[in-house]
Design an enzyme around this catalytic site. Sequence first.
Site, mmCIF file in Angstrom:
data_model
loop_
_atom_site.group_PDB
_atom_site.id
_atom_site.type_symbol
_atom_site.label_atom_id
_atom_site.label_comp_id
_atom_site.label_asym_id
_atom_site.label_seq_id
_atom_site.Cartn_x
_atom_site.Cartn_y
_atom_site.Cartn_z
ATOM 1 N N SER A 226 -0.815 5.192 1.822
ATOM 2 C CA SER A 226 -1.587 4.063 0.611
ATOM 3 C C SER A 226 -3.029 3.981 1.126
ATOM 4 O O SER A 226 -3.610 3.395 2.161
ATOM 5 C CB SER A 226 -1.275 2.737 0.317
ATOM 6 O OG SER A 226 0.323 2.696 -0.890
ATOM 7 N N GLY A 228 -5.229 1.949 -0.729
ATOM 8 C CA GLY A 228 -5.377 0.436 -1.717
ATOM 9 C C GLY A 228 -5.645 0.777 -2.841
ATOM 10 O O GLY A 228 -5.436 2.050 -3.670
ATOM 11 N N GLY A 257 2.031 -1.193 -3.309
ATOM 12 C CA GLY A 257 2.855 -0.463 -3.233
ATOM 13 C C GLY A 257 3.883 -0.862 -2.797
ATOM 14 O O GLY A 257 4.650 0.763 -2.617
ATOM 15 N N ASP A 258 4.744 -0.903 -4.054
ATOM 16 C CA ASP A 258 5.626 -1.093 -3.671
ATOM 17 C C ASP A 258 6.786 0.058 -4.775
ATOM 18 O O ASP A 258 7.372 0.365 -5.216
ATOM 19 C CB ASP A 258 6.697 -2.477 -4.055
ATOM 20 C CG ASP A 258 6.270 -2.974 -2.401
ATOM 21 O OD1 ASP A 258 7.143 -2.423 -1.636
ATOM 22 O OD2 ASP A 258 6.601 -4.487 -3.124
#
Length: 318
Positions: A226, A228, A257-258
């Site tokens: 990731s 962002g 992120g999840d």
Amino acid sequence: MILTVTLNTALDITYRVPRLRPHASHRVTEVTERPGGKGINVARVLAALGHHTTVTGFAGGVTGTVVRELLADDTDRDTDTGGGRITDALVPIAGTTRRTLGVVDTASGDTTQLNETGPAVTSAEWAAFMDAYAGLLRGASAVALCGSLPPGVPVGTYAQLIREARAAGVPTLLDTSGEPLRRGVAARPDIVKPNAEELAGLTGSTEPLRAARDARRRGARAVAASLGADGLLAITAQGAWRATPPERLAGNPTGAGDAAVAGLLSGLVDEAPWPERMARAVALSAAAVRAPVAGEFDRAVYAELLDRVEVTEHPSAA
């Protein structure tokens, strides 16, 4: 069934205040409580996508009871709206499940997060979990291993769980940090999903492409990092890709992120090609930013963004 493991489950409490100021008293305008921990957030997004998901880990004390009641409420809601189902397979412990407190400054949209450590897990409780995990693997199409480890759980736990899943023929996704990440990567998970900071901590490199390749050399079969607001970078045996959202959305990044993990898992069990998996992950991550709490996403935003995520292949081999 997709299995998500959250060893350090939590009750997520969110306070909303007009403006957060240090050293001042605040009047809270809204309070929400949700079952939390990374794997539980992932499970809630998967259920909303229509997947049947089982959550396991630990739950104890009054807080753990509330978490389980809220999970049951989530399952009833998702079933009523035609979504997937969340099955509660949390293992009871004597200690009290931790709380996380998020304070949202509604003027700026910024969130201040306070996270408790979590309850200690005894050797007998750990043995009970391992028995439950072995049984759950028999019906799992994939496993997500997510979040921090509570006190009393060995730092090499995720490596052990990855090896158990591989022996059962079940693919794994690892989303953690620090030493549990380093040891878990060495156990060869099918996908590891660090953010840029976690990837740099693992490899010592702040250049994402170089660091992701290094993480693969350390054992991960695929790395989906990731970045962002800049999207997602994937290095796999089939190639290397970068997925970028079409626009930057303002909102609450907690849980983004999840949501990306849920997108990757959804693509994995559907046997989707990597570019499609990444588009799902990035669109879900962006849609989660527009949702008020972790574990949710804005369905309209997801549908609108999915076909607009730009996925480009790196010219060099992975």
